[in-house]
Design a protein around this motif. Structure first.
Motif, PDB file in Angstrom:
ATOM      1  N   ASP A 224       1.282  -7.145   2.564  1.00  0.00           N
ATOM      2  CA  ASP A 224       1.667  -7.144   1.147  1.00  0.00           C
ATOM      3  C   ASP A 224       3.041  -7.789   0.996  1.00  0.00           C
ATOM      4  O   ASP A 224       4.040  -7.117   0.759  1.00  0.00           O
ATOM      5  CB  ASP A 224       1.674  -5.701   0.624  1.00  0.00           C
ATOM      6  CG  ASP A 224       2.082  -5.595  -0.830  1.00  0.00           C
ATOM      7  OD1 ASP A 224       1.937  -6.595  -1.568  1.00  0.00           O
ATOM      8  OD2 ASP A 224       2.551  -4.517  -1.237  1.00  0.00           O
ATOM      9  N   GLU A 225       3.077  -9.116   1.117  1.00  0.00           N
ATOM     10  CA  GLU A 225       4.358  -9.814   1.147  1.00  0.00           C
ATOM     11  C   GLU A 225       5.140  -9.681  -0.151  1.00  0.00           C
ATOM     12  O   GLU A 225       6.363  -9.567  -0.145  1.00  0.00           O
ATOM     13  CB  GLU A 225       4.114 -11.298   1.452  1.00  0.00           C
ATOM     14  CG  GLU A 225       5.379 -12.113   1.575  1.00  0.00           C
ATOM     15  CD  GLU A 225       5.107 -13.539   2.021  1.00  0.00           C
ATOM     16  OE1 GLU A 225       5.986 -14.394   1.816  1.00  0.00           O
ATOM     17  OE2 GLU A 225       4.007 -13.796   2.566  1.00  0.00           O
ATOM     18  N   ARG A 226       4.446  -9.660  -1.306  1.00  0.00           N
ATOM     19  CA  ARG A 226       5.128  -9.717  -2.590  1.00  0.00           C
ATOM     20  C   ARG A 226       5.139  -8.379  -3.324  1.00  0.00           C
ATOM     21  O   ARG A 226       5.322  -8.308  -4.525  1.00  0.00           O
ATOM     22  CB  ARG A 226       4.515 -10.805  -3.464  1.00  0.00           C
ATOM     23  CG  ARG A 226       4.630 -12.190  -2.811  1.00  0.00           C
ATOM     24  CD  ARG A 226       4.124 -13.285  -3.715  1.00  0.00           C
ATOM     25  NE  ARG A 226       4.986 -13.475  -4.871  1.00  0.00           N
ATOM     26  CZ  ARG A 226       6.071 -14.241  -4.884  1.00  0.00           C
ATOM     27  NH1 ARG A 226       6.439 -14.882  -3.774  1.00  0.00           N
ATOM     28  NH2 ARG A 226       6.794 -14.372  -5.965  1.00  0.00           N
ATOM     29  N   GLU A 227       4.956  -7.308  -2.578  1.00  0.00           N
ATOM     30  CA  GLU A 227       5.113  -5.943  -3.096  1.00  0.00           C
ATOM     31  C   GLU A 227       4.178  -5.637  -4.270  1.00  0.00           C
ATOM     32  O   GLU A 227       4.563  -5.058  -5.276  1.00  0.00           O
ATOM     33  CB  GLU A 227       6.568  -5.683  -3.509  1.00  0.00           C
ATOM     34  CG  GLU A 227       6.928  -4.206  -3.535  1.00  0.00           C
ATOM     35  CD  GLU A 227       8.400  -3.947  -3.753  1.00  0.00           C
ATOM     36  OE1 GLU A 227       8.898  -2.967  -3.185  1.00  0.00           O
ATOM     37  OE2 GLU A 227       9.051  -4.720  -4.489  1.00  0.00           O
ATOM     38  N   SER A 228       2.920  -6.020  -4.112  1.00  0.00           N
ATOM     39  CA  SER A 228       1.932  -5.658  -5.122  1.00  0.00           C
ATOM     40  C   SER A 228       1.215  -4.363  -4.778  1.00  0.00           C
ATOM     41  O   SER A 228       0.451  -3.835  -5.587  1.00  0.00           O
ATOM     42  CB  SER A 228       0.900  -6.783  -5.269  1.00  0.00           C
ATOM     43  OG  SER A 228       0.246  -7.034  -4.031  1.00  0.00           O
ATOM     44  N   GLY A 229       1.465  -3.845  -3.570  1.00  0.00           N
ATOM     45  CA  GLY A 229       0.783  -2.623  -3.144  1.00  0.00           C
ATOM     46  C   GLY A 229       1.621  -1.825  -2.169  1.00  0.00           C
ATOM     47  O   GLY A 229       2.662  -1.278  -2.524  1.00  0.00           O
ATOM     48  N   ILE A 230       1.213  -1.807  -0.882  1.00  0.00           N
ATOM     49  CA  ILE A 230       1.812  -0.882   0.070  1.00  0.00           C
ATOM     50  C   ILE A 230       3.245  -1.225   0.442  1.00  0.00           C
ATOM     51  O   ILE A 230       3.947  -0.386   1.008  1.00  0.00           O
ATOM     52  CB  ILE A 230       0.966  -0.770   1.363  1.00  0.00           C
ATOM     53  CG1 ILE A 230       0.951  -2.105   2.118  1.00  0.00           C
ATOM     54  CG2 ILE A 230      -0.430  -0.299   1.054  1.00  0.00           C
ATOM     55  CD1 ILE A 230       0.371  -1.977   3.526  1.00  0.00           C
ATOM     56  N   ARG A 231       3.719  -2.432   0.131  1.00  0.00           N
ATOM     57  CA  ARG A 231       5.118  -2.734   0.462  1.00  0.00           C
ATOM     58  C   ARG A 231       6.079  -1.806  -0.273  1.00  0.00           C
ATOM     59  O   ARG A 231       7.206  -1.593   0.171  1.00  0.00           O
ATOM     60  CB  ARG A 231       5.452  -4.197   0.152  1.00  0.00           C
ATOM     61  CG  ARG A 231       6.870  -4.556   0.577  1.00  0.00           C
ATOM     62  CD  ARG A 231       7.141  -6.033   0.651  1.00  0.00           C
ATOM     63  NE  ARG A 231       8.512  -6.277   1.072  1.00  0.00           N
ATOM     64  CZ  ARG A 231       9.024  -7.461   1.381  1.00  0.00           C
ATOM     65  NH1 ARG A 231       8.258  -8.537   1.312  1.00  0.00           N
ATOM     66  NH2 ARG A 231      10.269  -7.580   1.760  1.00  0.00           N
ATOM     67  N   ALA A 232       5.622  -1.259  -1.391  1.00  0.00           N
ATOM     68  CA  ALA A 232       6.453  -0.290  -2.114  1.00  0.00           C
ATOM     69  C   ALA A 232       6.797   0.913  -1.251  1.00  0.00           C
ATOM     70  O   ALA A 232       7.811   1.583  -1.485  1.00  0.00           O
ATOM     71  CB  ALA A 232       5.738   0.167  -3.386  1.00  0.00           C
ATOM     72  N   PHE A 233       5.978   1.194  -0.226  1.00  0.00           N
ATOM     73  CA  PHE A 233       6.250   2.349   0.635  1.00  0.00           C
ATOM     74  C   PHE A 233       7.576   2.206   1.381  1.00  0.00           C
ATOM     75  O   PHE A 233       8.174   3.196   1.800  1.00  0.00           O
ATOM     76  CB  PHE A 233       5.109   2.548   1.639  1.00  0.00           C
ATOM     77  CG  PHE A 233       3.786   2.901   1.011  1.00  0.00           C
ATOM     78  CD1 PHE A 233       3.698   3.256  -0.332  1.00  0.00           C
ATOM     79  CD2 PHE A 233       2.618   2.866   1.752  1.00  0.00           C
ATOM     80  CE1 PHE A 233       2.479   3.582  -0.912  1.00  0.00           C
ATOM     81  CE2 PHE A 233       1.392   3.189   1.179  1.00  0.00           C
ATOM     82  CZ  PHE A 233       1.318   3.541  -0.156  1.00  0.00           C
ATOM     83  N   LEU A 234       8.027   0.962   1.555  1.00  0.00           N
ATOM     84  CA  LEU A 234       9.317   0.734   2.219  1.00  0.00           C
ATOM     85  C   LEU A 234      10.481   1.273   1.395  1.00  0.00           C
ATOM     86  O   LEU A 234      11.606   1.347   1.884  1.00  0.00           O
ATOM     87  CB  LEU A 234       9.517  -0.755   2.487  1.00  0.00           C
ATOM     88  CG  LEU A 234       8.590  -1.357   3.553  1.00  0.00           C
ATOM     89  CD1 LEU A 234       8.621  -2.880   3.506  1.00  0.00           C
ATOM     90  CD2 LEU A 234       8.974  -0.868   4.947  1.00  0.00           C
TER      91      LEU A 234
END
Length: 352
Positions: free
Chosen positions: A231-241
């Motif tokens: 999820d390079e552009r934070e459309s999903g699981i990158r928000a977990f970071l």
């Protein structure tokens, strides 16, 4: 020696080792560049400037080196400093073939990366982190600036051409910088599967400094690598970071002088209490004390609420990354519950 291949929209390698700057000879963008434009802060220039220039001279003696220095600290991640850097690049003769070297901590990586993303509509850049905290910010391609209303409200997704992580640069870190970076490493520990956070929660500051850092940095970056590649552009699981960051960013912005990682430590306590995980919250408080952290001045709940409402991850509601039964979710939290959790956090931290 550790190398991680990040499979983003523009793939690149993260080199983690002593003398990693010498790996610049393996970066195609460095060979294609007409010159190097070093963007750093004055403190880093004093500590590592001579070493860096010697390494660059050895690797690319024919390349001209431009240099821009800014004041240390988060206040330099601003529109005014950004404009000054753009104008400095023009004055010094930077071109579309110039390679920017972002040398410093997370602030420099974000600032120089945003310059790279926008100068002459985009030039390549390489991240050269000098802090423990920057193991998080140097990987993943998020670059940007702060506004007076909140952190990272201006920015872009722009991947580096490489990350050169010389672990010997960490030897000059202050205790505060060790603490700050360690809380981000701990965040990655919570996100890892299996989690490596339990191995870190019982440490004190001296034990942190003695960790085999090349190995632990690789562990933290590997967590981010796994998420960013999905999820390079934070459309999903990158928000977990952003685990621990919603309240943590609010505390950071309300507390000038508090480091980013220290604020995230407080944010992790808040998130743990939202999860009804009082044991984890108490472990985090104990860790903060062993690390020698001093709590900032506490503000009324409304001050932090206002900053949380302006967080770029939120829309009409305030959302938190929370851990539920071994997995992470993004949940909308009502104001009354946030207020109650704030009161719990104050009691847990003994935050006067």
């Amino acid at each position: 020696m550790t190398h991680l291949q990040i499979q983003a929209s523009r793939p690149y390698t993260v080199y983690i080792e002593p003398g990693a700057v010498n790996r610049l000879t393996e970066v195609p963008a460095a060979h294609e560049a007409d010159q190097f434009w070093i963007i750093t802060d004055q403190r880093v220039a004093e500590l590592h400037g001579t070493t860096l220039h010697e390494q660059l001279e050895q690797c690319f003696p024919e390349k001209t080196r431009l240099l821009s220095r800014v004041e240390p600290g988060e206040t330099s991640k601003s529109l005014s400093v950004y404009q000054t850097l753009l104008e400095d690049g023009v004055k010094q003769g930077a071109t579309r073939r110039t390679l920017i070297l972002a040398v410093g901590g997370g602030m420099i990586g974000d600032l120089a990366g945003f310059v790279a993303a926008t100068f002459l509509r985009g030039v390549p850049f390489v991240q050269i982190p000098t802090t423990l905290l920057a193991h998080d910010s140097s990987v993943g391609g998020k670059v940007g600036l702060n506004l007076r209303w909140g952190k990272n409200l201006v920015g872009a997704f722009y991947q580096p051409s490489a990350v050169l992580y010389d672990v010997t640069f960490l030897h000059t870190l202050s205790d505060r910088e060790w603490r700050s970076g360690f809380f981000e490493l701990l965040k990655h520990g919570f996100l890892a599967r299996p989690s490596f956070a339990p191995a870190l929660l019982g440490l004190d500051l001296e034990a942190v400094k003695q960790l085999p850092m090349e190995e632990w940095l690789a562990s933290g970056i590997a967590v981010k690598q796994r998420i960013v590649e999905q999820d390079e552009r934070e459309s999903g699981i990158r928000a977990f970071l952003n685990y621990g960051h919603t309240f943590g960013h609010a505390v950071e912005y309300a507390s000038p002088g508090l480091s980013h990682g220290e604020a995230i430590g407080i944010g992790l306590v808040f998130a743990s209490l939202l999860e009804d995980n009082e044991r984890q919250a108490e472990q985090l408080v104990g860790l903060m004390r062993r690390l020698g952290m001093v709590l900032p001045k506490r503000h009324p709940f409304e001050v932090y609420l206002d900053f949380m409402k302006r967080d770029k991850k939120n829309n009409a509601s305030i959302r938190f990354v929370l851990q539920r039964q071994g997995s992470f979710t993004l949940e909308e939290i009502e104001e009354t519950r946030l207020r109650d959790t704030y009161d719990q956090t104050v009691r847990c931290l003994q935050w006067d």
